[in-house]
Design a protein around this motif. Structure first.
Motif, short mmCIF file in Angstrom:
data_model
loop_
_atom_site.label_atom_id
_atom_site.label_comp_id
_atom_site.label_asym_id
_atom_site.label_seq_id
_atom_site.Cartn_x
_atom_site.Cartn_y
_atom_site.Cartn_z
N GLN A 1 0.80 -1.22 0.00
CA GLN A 1 0.00 0.00 0.00
C GLN A 1 0.84 1.27 0.00
N LEU A 2 2.12 1.16 0.26
CA LEU A 2 2.98 2.33 0.34
C LEU A 2 3.27 2.91 -1.05
N SER A 3 3.13 4.24 -1.17
CA SER A 3 3.59 4.97 -2.35
C SER A 3 4.52 6.07 -1.87
N MET A 4 5.53 6.39 -2.70
CA MET A 4 6.53 7.36 -2.24
C MET A 4 7.22 7.99 -3.45
N GLY A 5 7.53 9.26 -3.35
CA GLY A 5 8.22 9.92 -4.44
C GLY A 5 8.77 11.27 -4.03
N LEU A 6 9.44 11.91 -4.97
CA LEU A 6 10.10 13.20 -4.75
C LEU A 6 9.64 14.18 -5.81
N THR A 7 9.10 15.32 -5.37
CA THR A 7 8.68 16.37 -6.28
C THR A 7 9.68 17.52 -6.20
N GLN A 8 10.14 17.99 -7.36
CA GLN A 8 11.13 19.07 -7.43
C GLN A 8 10.53 20.24 -8.19
#
Length: 276
Positions: free
Chosen positions: A174-181
């Motif tokens: 269920q985990l979602s993860m990311g980086l927004t720049q």
């Protein structure tokens, strides 16, 4: 491990600035040779900062999880926002360059963290949530993350979303993860705003100097509040809350979500004219 209880949206309307910060803001995530963990009862997400300098740090379950080891019934994601480091999972080493990410599935027993150069220590930002199935470990550097360009210069929100842990990149429970720049000259994120009742979210703001801040917007659309965020501070966003931000300068942020589903577009959009 610090425990945070869930907050009712009806009560949050009456919170002072100090109370808002006490409930939702996470500070001092990265201190020398220390693991700082916050367990939120909102979808039971754990947010952690690990900064090994002279010592190797080991992930422990603690009595709060009532588990034999940390990932006995959990999965986790981690993105390195500091210098070069190494994560070792059950004897296998994963070299973590700056902005590298990794997914570690349920059932892995021993996870340790160390820096390659104490003068440029790694800073491992971790998110973990309950899991019902074991998926393979996946190392995701930023070049392998799915790139989603968003926004425009005219709207002051031109940015790139790097999806690390996401169904179109890899499998997780269920985990979602990311980086927004955000690009230079842009300062808004997630505006127009939205909520998603099916999942909650945690933001870590970064890439800011000490003279700049982000005003993180939260609360129900008709009862908005803000928290002033400094570099490398995180904020918990309940499913009923908007989660937008505006900075005094461009910045980046890591987002982590867990809940009922992983559909990135499963959100309830709010028109800006309806915000209060």
């Amino acid at each position: 491990m610090e425990i945070r209880n869930a907050s009712n949206s009806k009560d949050v309307k009456f919170y002072t600035t100090d109370r808002l910060r006490e409930e939702f803001l996470i500070t001092n995530l990265f201190t020398k040779d220390n693991i700082r963990m916050v367990y939120s009862h909102i979808d039971r997400i754990i947010t952690a900062g690990l900064m090994p300098v002279l010592q190797e740090l080991k992930l422990e379950a603690g009595k709060e999880l009532a588990a034999d080891f940390f990932l006995q019934r959990r999965e986790m994601g981690c993105i390195n926002i500091g210098g070069k480091g190494i994560i070792t999972v059950d004897g296998t080493e994963y070299v973590m360059e700056p902005r590298d990410g990794i997914y570690i599935g349920m059932g892995n027993k021993e996870v340790t963290f160390k820096s390659v150069n104490p003068d440029e220590p790694a800073k491992f930002y971790m998110s973990s949530c309950p899991a019902h199935k074991s998926y393979p470990i996946v190392k995701i550097d930023i070049s392998k993350a799915k790139k989603v360009p968003c926004g425009s210069v005219e709207d002051c929100n031109k940015r790139v979303i790097n999806q690390y842990i996401h169904p179109e990149v890899m499998q997780s429970c269920q985990l979602s993860m990311g980086l927004t720049q955000l690009e230079p000259g842009s300062n808004w994120n997630t505006m127009p705003s939205h909520t998603h009742d099916r999942r909650m979210e945690v933001y870590l703001y970064l890439d800011m100097d000490e003279d700049n801040v982000v005003f993180h917007m939260m609360g129900e659309p008709s009862e908005t509040r803000h928290i002033v965020m400094h570099n490398e501070e995180a904020v918990i966003s309940p499913s009923w809350s908007i989660h937008s931000g505006v900075g005094t300068k461009a910045y980046s942020f890591i987002w982590a979500m867990c809940g009922e589903n992983q559909e990135f577009d499963d959100m309830d959009h709010i028109q800006t004219k309806d915000l209060r």
